[in-house]
Design a protein around this motif. Structure first.
Motif, short mmCIF file in Angstrom:
data_model
loop_
_atom_site.label_atom_id
_atom_site.label_comp_id
_atom_site.label_asym_id
_atom_site.label_seq_id
_atom_site.Cartn_x
_atom_site.Cartn_y
_atom_site.Cartn_z
N ILE A 64 0.84 -1.20 0.00
CA ILE A 64 0.00 0.00 0.00
C ILE A 64 0.87 1.25 0.00
CG2 ILE A 64 -1.65 1.34 1.36
CD1 ILE A 64 -2.93 -1.21 2.27
N HIS A 65 1.92 1.22 0.81
CA HIS A 65 2.82 2.37 0.90
C HIS A 65 3.49 2.64 -0.44
CE1 HIS A 65 5.16 5.24 3.27
NE2 HIS A 65 6.24 4.83 2.65
N ILE A 66 3.98 1.60 -1.08
CA ILE A 66 4.70 1.76 -2.35
C ILE A 66 3.74 2.20 -3.46
CG2 ILE A 66 6.00 0.54 -4.12
CD1 ILE A 66 7.01 -1.28 -1.81
N ILE A 67 2.62 1.50 -3.56
CA ILE A 67 1.66 1.85 -4.61
C ILE A 67 1.11 3.25 -4.37
CG2 ILE A 67 -0.58 1.24 -5.61
CD1 ILE A 67 0.08 -1.68 -4.96
N GLY A 68 0.86 3.58 -3.10
CA GLY A 68 0.37 4.92 -2.79
C GLY A 68 1.34 6.00 -3.23
N TYR A 69 2.64 5.75 -3.03
CA TYR A 69 3.61 6.75 -3.43
C TYR A 69 3.80 6.80 -4.93
CZ TYR A 69 5.17 8.85 0.86
OH TYR A 69 5.21 9.61 1.99
N SER A 70 3.45 5.74 -5.64
CA SER A 70 3.48 5.84 -7.09
C SER A 70 2.46 6.87 -7.56
CB SER A 70 3.18 4.48 -7.72
OG SER A 70 1.83 4.10 -7.51
N PHE A 71 1.32 6.94 -6.89
CA PHE A 71 0.33 7.97 -7.21
C PHE A 71 0.76 9.33 -6.65
CE2 PHE A 71 -2.18 4.07 -7.48
CZ PHE A 71 -2.83 4.26 -8.69
N ASN A 72 1.35 9.33 -5.45
CA ASN A 72 1.79 10.59 -4.86
C ASN A 72 2.84 11.27 -5.72
OD1 ASN A 72 0.07 10.10 -2.78
ND2 ASN A 72 1.62 9.52 -1.30
N PHE A 73 3.81 10.49 -6.21
CA PHE A 73 4.85 11.07 -7.06
C PHE A 73 4.24 11.63 -8.34
CE2 PHE A 73 8.19 8.79 -4.61
CZ PHE A 73 9.04 9.86 -4.46
N TYR A 74 3.24 10.95 -8.85
CA TYR A 74 2.58 11.48 -10.04
C TYR A 74 1.92 12.81 -9.73
CZ TYR A 74 -0.89 12.16 -13.68
OH TYR A 74 -1.66 12.72 -14.67
N HIS A 75 1.21 12.87 -8.61
CA HIS A 75 0.55 14.14 -8.24
C HIS A 75 1.58 15.24 -8.04
CE1 HIS A 75 -3.51 12.72 -7.99
NE2 HIS A 75 -3.21 11.76 -7.13
N LEU A 76 2.70 14.93 -7.40
CA LEU A 76 3.73 15.95 -7.18
C LEU A 76 4.35 16.40 -8.50
CD1 LEU A 76 5.56 14.52 -4.03
CD2 LEU A 76 3.88 16.34 -4.12
N ALA A 77 4.50 15.45 -9.42
CA ALA A 77 5.10 15.80 -10.72
C ALA A 77 4.18 16.66 -11.56
CB ALA A 77 5.47 14.53 -11.48
N THR A 78 2.91 16.71 -11.23
CA THR A 78 1.97 17.52 -12.01
C THR A 78 1.69 18.86 -11.35
OG1 THR A 78 0.09 16.47 -10.86
CG2 THR A 78 0.83 15.46 -12.92
N GLN A 79 2.43 19.21 -10.30
CA GLN A 79 2.21 20.45 -9.59
C GLN A 79 3.36 21.41 -9.83
OE1 GLN A 79 -0.60 21.00 -7.95
NE2 GLN A 79 -1.35 18.91 -8.27
#
Length: 1514
Positions: free
Chosen positions: A1111-1126
């Protein structure tokens, strides 16, 4: 220390240095601090805006004001929009465009409130439907973002302390736009060897390139590389060419004056020369801004300067920043005029298309700076009115994700962001008269443009209290300049800037300038600076702020928007652009890590297997030699190799085809095992089918009454050789043969394989038993019954071969018993049993009388059919039965038994025995044959049996004998004399609904595992609780922290998972504290905590850790995407990170790099910990599992980055880590002692016994286990085994079954054939002992031990220990008074070593404290005819041999079949009714332990005792 703290510290130190070098002159800091000695922060960088008016936030604290005011974009469109022909109108007082842009320089000099809140707060302003720029499609769903300004963190907490915005620029006019607002930046701008600003060319026209990475506004990086920009003081200097040109002009002016001062004062050092020049340039800037520019804007002179006033605060006010200072936007032109050195028009630059491209514009030509300045001096400013050009109102630059914006909207929203009250409230507070009506706001405008005033009124619905301060102030504008409100605010602000500045150039008291120098400064104009910077005197007018008819070059330009090039269209920006490929590659690589680890494990396993195969290759070569030798000695005519095809779902089997001289085709496995015999000479005809396509090497031999033989040869030639040889062979025996070619698919489909044959035989048996017992089946019970009836003719034609008959009886085909019985049933002597012959046999043995059954047995061994059996034939009958039971009795023992039976029955020795003599011989055991039948493999699954009580009583139904026949053995003698036998087969089913059955199963499970369930629920409750607490914290409590806005619920998921991971990974250590767990098992805690399941619980915790890690790893795959779009500025909440680019964030940051390593280590740990990996490469499992130390270190480092929160893992880890380390030290203190093997022996069934010295002070309990390492196989590879020695013995013993590579290697190493000397045995390391569930046997009055297979090893130690204590009268040390041992084994030969131990127990156990029952399951069921005869033989042999079994040599009762555990438990309770708790201990395969579990649950319900089950599986 943060970057800002470092900068401030460096600035303070450098300021002190300056002060020491020029002691007589006060030094003005770059950040504005300490300008006022009494109040050092006044006017300094980072000061809150000054409030001269009470804010009116919506919540009186921080929510923006103006919630009831009109839409800002609508205000912009209707009041400030440009009607046709409204742009391109010159200013009434002929102010130049340079004047307007110089106003922007003043804004940059004293204000910087563009910093955003952290976390970023965005206010979405709805766009009116149909807006021509932002909603051309009229969808009505568009918004325009406003990013709220940064504020003082201590404010905005309550109505008494409302939010206060911060000015990140010095409020003083101190040249900050030229020199920067801190010393660090200035040091990178100046030339260290002179007083000049550094240049990249020898003429001093251009600054150095920014190869040192000075920060600029992020908009700049959209069009230029950071290192290609010039080093300048203003971070926003590249906004447009006018600002950059003015900045370059003062840059050149500084260097000109520095050169002049160095020539005049040649004694000055470079620092002193720079400081003196800086003071002079600041004085010029102060004079121009306050005495030249401001009066032209307001047409109002400031009062004369009367000296420095330390009580005056020079801080910028909020109404100045969000209102009056923005007035100059109405003067801004839509384009910038450019004149070359020849006074010719060079080009016109549309402003909206050159935002942040200023350097490109100036650098197109060497004199680009001068051309821009001359063009601005010859260009009119826009008229002073309410109209604002589209380049500012709709085409102004916005954030990258919203490329175009509206300055009017931004200004209105800034006022609301500051909490400014309405227009009239500001007027009254500033001491001005309140405006009653909209017409009063601007009487001149009401007369000249009443439509605009009316629109103004309608827009605000006639309510003056909803007018924003900026809107009202702008509506006061007239062609002469700003209205009353803005003029007052401007006048107030600049007076305070002047009077509150200790370093003001007119303040002669500070010693900065002499009166003569002050006068010279007064005489310096902006035109003088232009000329000093390189512009010819004749190219610009003396007053560059005003354009006259006599302007140089004769240019007087004004631009209408309609004649200019169009502006770029509004668009968004994809911040993720360019990161797609790295993102996909990175997460794909991370996703492939488990697969790569699996591949690595597979390769290692293959390598290990290859090494093993290399060792075995020699053995195979030897086998091949023996195989060839066997062929040479056989009676085979020819031998052919092939692979038998057994069906589409089964692997092929290598075989040998032997055509023998006996007219048979014999099929052997390559190992020499006989598989099948086909008597070709007895057949009338055979068919051969060969494949004609694809694989032309396949042949099918079609056999009547048997399954077909399908063989694949290596080549077509080999197949042809065999077919030709077979045809010749068949013809020699006068058998017809036909060869047919078929397609391969058709050949396979038509072939009757053994699998198909078994299905036909299943129908055959169903039909036979249906006919024999007149059974009426429920169709739901046997759905295949309809097929049986449909194919009845096919069933009737089926005939059984001898091999199939033997398989149905679960015996070998070449056994003497099968030979006789098959010949008896095969009445027509054709070598097969027909449907009718088999049906007669079944009816006879199922319904026939005892006399019929005995007569059948008699005829089986009356080979000659004379009606008599010799003593030799009777002995042969018993020997054939003992052969099936794998008994090793000699012929003499069997002959002795027969003689004893004859003597006991009164039948004297004879040469021949009639059938009557045979019946008399077996008369004492007639009851065992009363209901004897044959057991057919698989039939109980087809036809359930119903047990009925035998009504007939008497000697033939002796209760004792029936108990001996029952599976409960001697234990069933306690059943109260009740006996039950099978009377006939009946089809019955237990009437359980699916729901009822499930409920019963669940109830039993909960009852038995209540402790386990409690702790599992507790464990997962803690995990879920930790997850939920963090999830709630970041979702609700940290809503304003900005994390969830950037990463949605991904941050909540990852932080929740991180908390649960911290707990589970730490708790893993607790589950592996073996010494502690062993000790706690002996405490009362063991009654409540299932310590025996700590290994299983360790696995549960480990898989739970993996789940939360995923969950932690998969969650950060989405988090990094969100950060990369900001936008990068939105990421300010991450104070410990510097965001550069996507790959950097993953691999170059401490958090990202350790995260990737952690994923890799987790993959390695879990892949090599799987059961498959442990089975094949245990050494790698052992090695990789030590990476847990690296795992914990990396987790600590991973959290040390403090990306989101302070690390908490250490709080979870500290306690378990200390506990584990102490426990590990205990193990290390003992397990590194080398132990010598005293004795080693390889036993049957691949069991190896090793006996070694007992270490000093090694104390253990029977039933415990240890871990050993063999130095010959690696000193760090430990394996667990149960001790089979008793605690009172001086040595330790282990019985190890060879299952994996390590145990097989150990078996080879300690092979007693090769080890002549005990010194040659390898040394051992010992770790333990450790507790197990079996060690608690002594805590119960009665204990039942159930061992199956190798699971009997712990009971060897327990039995010896119990008997030893009983023999020396030490039973008072244990509570247990009776021990029942139930041994379930396929054959007594499997574990012959245990028989020796049981013999020792029986010799010592003179008081009968141990009851032993042995169940041999690889034999027959209860009412099997063969079993009944074996019981007769067993009982009589025990009478002759002192009660010893014919099979085991023990006094213990031997049974054939599986135990009926529920009856055993009931018998135990009846034998010990006073026992309230009975301990039941089982060890073996899961099927056995589950059966024991069900029996314990049933017994606990049916009796008053509680049967507590403890088990271990292997």
């Amino acid at each position: 220390m943060s970057v800002s703290q470092f900068v401030i510290a460096l600035a303070v130190c450098s300021a002190c240095t300056y002060g020491n070098s020029v002691k007589d002159i006060p030094v003005q800091r770059f950040d504005g601090w300490y300008n006022n000695p009494l109040n050092p922060s006044w006017g300094g960088v980072g000061r809150p805006l000054e409030r001269n008016i009470t804010p009116t936030y919506e919540d009186e604290t921080y929510l923006p004001s103006g919630w009831d005011r009109p839409n800002p974009r609508r205000i912009s469109n209707e009041l400030f929009g440009n009607p046709a022909g409204s742009s391109g109108i010159p200013h009434k007082r002929n102010l130049t465009a340079l004047f307007a842009f110089f106003g922007q320089i003043i804004q940059h000099e004293i204000m910087d409130t563009d910093e955003l809140t952290c976390p970023v707060e965005i206010l979405d302003v709805p766009v009116p439907r149909g807006d021509p720029t932002f909603d051309p499609d009229a969808k009505g769903d568009k918004t325009m973002p406003y990013e709220r300004s940064a504020y003082e963190k201590t404010s905005g907490q309550s109505p008494n302390n409302p939010r206060r915005q911060i000015n990140w620029q010095s409020s003083f006019i101190d040249g900050s736009f030229l020199y920067g607002k801190n010393l660090v930046r200035t040091e990178f701008l100046r030339d260290p060897n002179s007083g000049k600003l550094a240049c990249e060319d020898k003429w001093g026209k251009f600054p150095l390139r920014n190869n040192v990475g000075l920060p600029y506004n992020s908009y700049t990086y959209s069009y230029n590389k950071l290192e290609e920009l010039w080093r300048l003081g203003d971070a926003d200097v590249f906004e447009n060419p006018a600002i950059l040109a003015l900045n370059m002009m003062f840059y050149r002016y500084h260097n000109t004056m520095a050169e002049e001062f160095q020539q005049r004062y040649n004694y000055l050092s470079s620092d002193e020369a720079f400081e003196k020049t800086r003071r002079w340039v600041i004085g010029v800037i102060q004079k121009i801004m306050v005495y030249d520019w401001l009066p032209k804007l307001t047409e109002k002179e400031l009062p004369p300067y009367t000296g420095y006033k330390p009580w005056v605060k020079s801080d910028i006010t909020d109404i100045f920043d969000a209102g009056a200072s923005k007035y100059i936007m109405t003067l801004m032109p839509p384009a910038i005029y450019q004149i070359d050195n020849g006074c010719q028009h060079r080009t016109t630059n549309r402003l909206c298309n050159i935002y942040w491209k200023a350097m490109d514009v100036l650098y197109r030509h060497e004199s680009g700076t001068l051309e821009i300045l001359k063009g601005l001096s010859a260009q009119y400013a826009e008229s002073s009115d309410t109209y604002i050009v589209e380049d500012y109102r709709s085409k102004f630059y916005g954030p990258l994700y919203h490329s175009k914006h509206d300055v009017v909207l931004l200004t209105i929203m800034k006022g609301r962001d500051y909490g400014l009250p309405d227009y009239n409230t500001v007027r009254v507070t500033m001491g001005l008269k309140e405006k009653i009506s909209f017409e009063d706001v601007n009487p001149w405008l009401n007369q000249t443009n009443p439509e605009l005033i009316n629109a103004f009124k309608i827009l605000h619905m006639g309510n003056m209290s909803t007018v924003d301060m900026f809107v009202g102030g702008m509506m006061e504008s007239t062609p002469d300049g700003p209205g009353e409100l803005f003029t007052h605010i401007l006048y107030d602000q600049f007076i305070r800037l002047r009077d509150g500045d200790r370093f003001w150039f007119e303040n002669t008291a500070n010693g900065l300038f002499s009166p003569e120098e002050v006068q010279r400064l007064f005489n310096t104009s902006l035109a003088d600076i232009f000329r000093t910077a390189g512009i010819d005197m004749l190219d610009v007018q003396d007053d560059v702020f005003t354009l006259t008819d006599k302007s140089p070059c004769g240019h007087r330009m004004i631009f209408n928007e309609s004649v200019l090039e169009p502006c770029d269209k509004h668009h968004g920006y994809d911040y993720f652009h360019g990161s797609e490929i790295p993102y996909i590659i990175i997460w794909t690589c991370l996703g492939l890590l488990p697969l790569l680890c699996i591949l690595a494990a597979y390769i290692l396993a293959k390598c290990k297997k290859w090494r093993h195969e290399r060792r075995v290759r020699a053995l195979k070569a030897e086998q091949e030699k023996r195989r060839n030798f066997r062929r040479s000695l056989s009676c085979s005519v020819s031998v052919h190799d092939g692979v038998e095809w057994r069906g589409p779902h089964l692997p092929g089997r290598p075989i040998e085809l032997h055509l023998t001289t006996k007219g048979c085709l014999e099929i052997f496995a390559t190992t020499g095992t006989h598989l099948r015999s086909i008597k070709i000479s007895s057949l009338s005809n055979i068919g051969v089918k060969i494949s004609s396509n694809k694989k032309r090497n396949v042949m099918a031999l079609i056999l009547p009454r048997e399954y077909d033989l399908v063989v694949e040869f290596r080549t077509e030639a080999l197949r042809s050789d065999f077919v030709s040889m077979l045809c010749q062979f068949v013809q020699n025996h006068n058998v017809d043969i036909s060869v047919i070619e078929l397609k391969l698919h058709d050949l396979y489909s038509a072939a009757t394989t053994k699998e198909k044959r078994n299905k036909m035989l299943e129908k055959f048996f169903k039909t036979v038993f249906t006919e024999a017992f007149q059974m009426d089946y429920d169709p739901n019970l046997d759905s295949g019954l309809q097929d049986v009836k449909k194919h009845s003719q096919e069933i009737l034609e089926i005939e059984l071969s001898k091999e199939e008959f033997a398989e149905a009886m679960a015996v070998k085909a070449n056994s003497d018993f099968v030979e006789h019985f098959f010949s008896l049933i095969d009445s027509d002597r054709n070598g097969y049993i027909s449907f009718r012959e088999f049906l007669n046999a079944v009816v006879l043995f199922s319904k026939g009388s005892i006399q019929d059954k005995l007569q059948t047995m008699f005829y089986m061994y009356d080979i000659d059919g004379t009606g008599f059996m010799s003593i030799k034939q009777i002995g042969q009958m018993f020997r054939s039965l003992l052969e099936l039971a794998q008994s090793d009795l000699t012929h003499g023992d069997v002959d002795l038994l027969v003689q004893s039976l004859c003597k006991q029955s009164g039948v004297g020795p004879k040469e021949q025995y009639s059938f009557d003599d045979f019946c008399q011989l077996l008369s004492p055991q007639m009851d065992k044959l009363w209901n004897a039948s044959f057991d057919w493999r698989g039939i109980p699954k087809v036809i359930p049996s119903k047990v009925k009580t035998l009504k007939k009583a008497g000697p033939l139904s002796s209760d004792t004998d029936m108990r001996r026949r029952g599976s409960s053995g001697s234990l069933s003698g306690l059943d109260g004399g009740k006996s039950s036998v099978v009377k006939k087969f009946e089809a019955v089913r237990e009437h359980y609904t699916p729901v009822k059955a499930k409920v019963k199963l669940v109830k039993h499970f909960i009852e038995n595992y209540r402790h386990h369930i409690f702790f599992i629920v507790l464990f997962y409750g803690i995990c879920v609780g930790l997850f939920a607490e963090r999830f709630y914290y970041y979702t609700v409590e940290q809503e304003n922290a900005g994390f969830r806005k950037l990463m949605s619920y991904g941050i909540s998921m990852t932080r929740g998972a991180a908390a649960s991971m911290s707990f589970t990974f730490s708790f893993l250590l607790v589950t592996m504290c073996r010494n502690t767990i062993t000790y706690l098992r002996s405490t009362p805690l063991n009654l409540f905590i299932p310590f025996d399941s700590h290994v299983s619980f360790h696995k549960v915790v480990a898989w739970t850790s993996l789940f939360f890690s995923a969950i932690h790893i998969i969650g950060y795959s989405f988090n990094f995407y969100h950060l990369a779009t900001q936008p990068t500025r939105f990421l300010c909440i991450f104070t410990s990170l510097i965001f550069r680019y996507f790959c950097f964030n993953h691999f170059c940051s401490l958090c990202g790099f350790t995260g990737v390593l952690l994923v890799l280590i987790l993959c390695i740990l879990y892949v090599f910990a799987t059961q498959t990996a442990r089975r094949h490469i245990f050494s790698m499992f052992w090695m990789t599992h030590k990476l847990f130390i690296v795992l914990y270190i990396l987790v600590i480092i991973h959290g040390a980055s403090v990306v989101v929160q302070k690390p908490m893992f250490f709080a979870y880890l500290t306690g378990p880590a200390i506990w584990f380390m102490v426990d590990k030290l205990i193990s290390l203190s003992r397990k590194k002692t080398e132990l010598c093997i005293i004795k080693a022996q390889n036993l049957p069934s691949d069991v190896t016994m090793i006996e070694f010295k007992r270490p000093p002070r090694f104390e253990y309990k029977s039933g415990q286990w240890v871990r050993i390492a063999c130095l010959a196989q690696g000193k760090d590879e430990y394996h667990p085994f149960t001790l089979t020695s008793a605690p009172h013995e001086d040595t330790l013993k282990l019985h190890i079954r060879a299952l994996g590579p390590w145990t097989w290697n150990l078996r080879h190493i300690v092979d007693n054939v090769n080890m002549k000397n005990t010194k040659d045995y390898p040394k051992l390391y010992l770790d333990g002992p450790y507790g197990a569930g079996q060690q608690d046997w002594y805590q119960y009055d009665v204990s039942v031990l159930v061992g199956a297979g190798i699971g009997v090893t712990p009971y060897a130690s327990i039995l010896k220990d119990f008997v030893h204590m009983a023999s020396i009268n030490m039973r008072y040390k244990v509570k247990c008074q009776k021990l029942y041992f139930i041994w379930i084994t396929g054959s007594q030969r499997h574990f012959e070593w245990l028989i020796d131990i049981l013999k020792e127990v029986e010799e010592v156990d003179t008081q009968g404290m141990v009851s032993i029952d042995i169940f041999i399951t690889q034999f027959f069921q209860n009412f099997d005819l063969r079993t009944a005869l074996l019981y007769i033989f067993e009982e009589h042999f025990q009478k002759l041999n002192g009660g010893k079994s014919v099979f085991t040599g023990l006094k213990a009762t031997t049974h054939f079949g599986r135990p009926q555990l529920n009856k055993i438990m009931a018998a135990v309770h009846k034998a010990h009714p006073q026992a309230r708790k009975v301990g039941v201990f089982s060890c073996g395969p899961p099927g056995v332990t589950k059966g024991v579990e069900r029996a314990c649950v049933d017994a606990s319900k049916a009796t008053k005792a509680m049967f507590e089950h403890h088990f271990e599986n292997f």
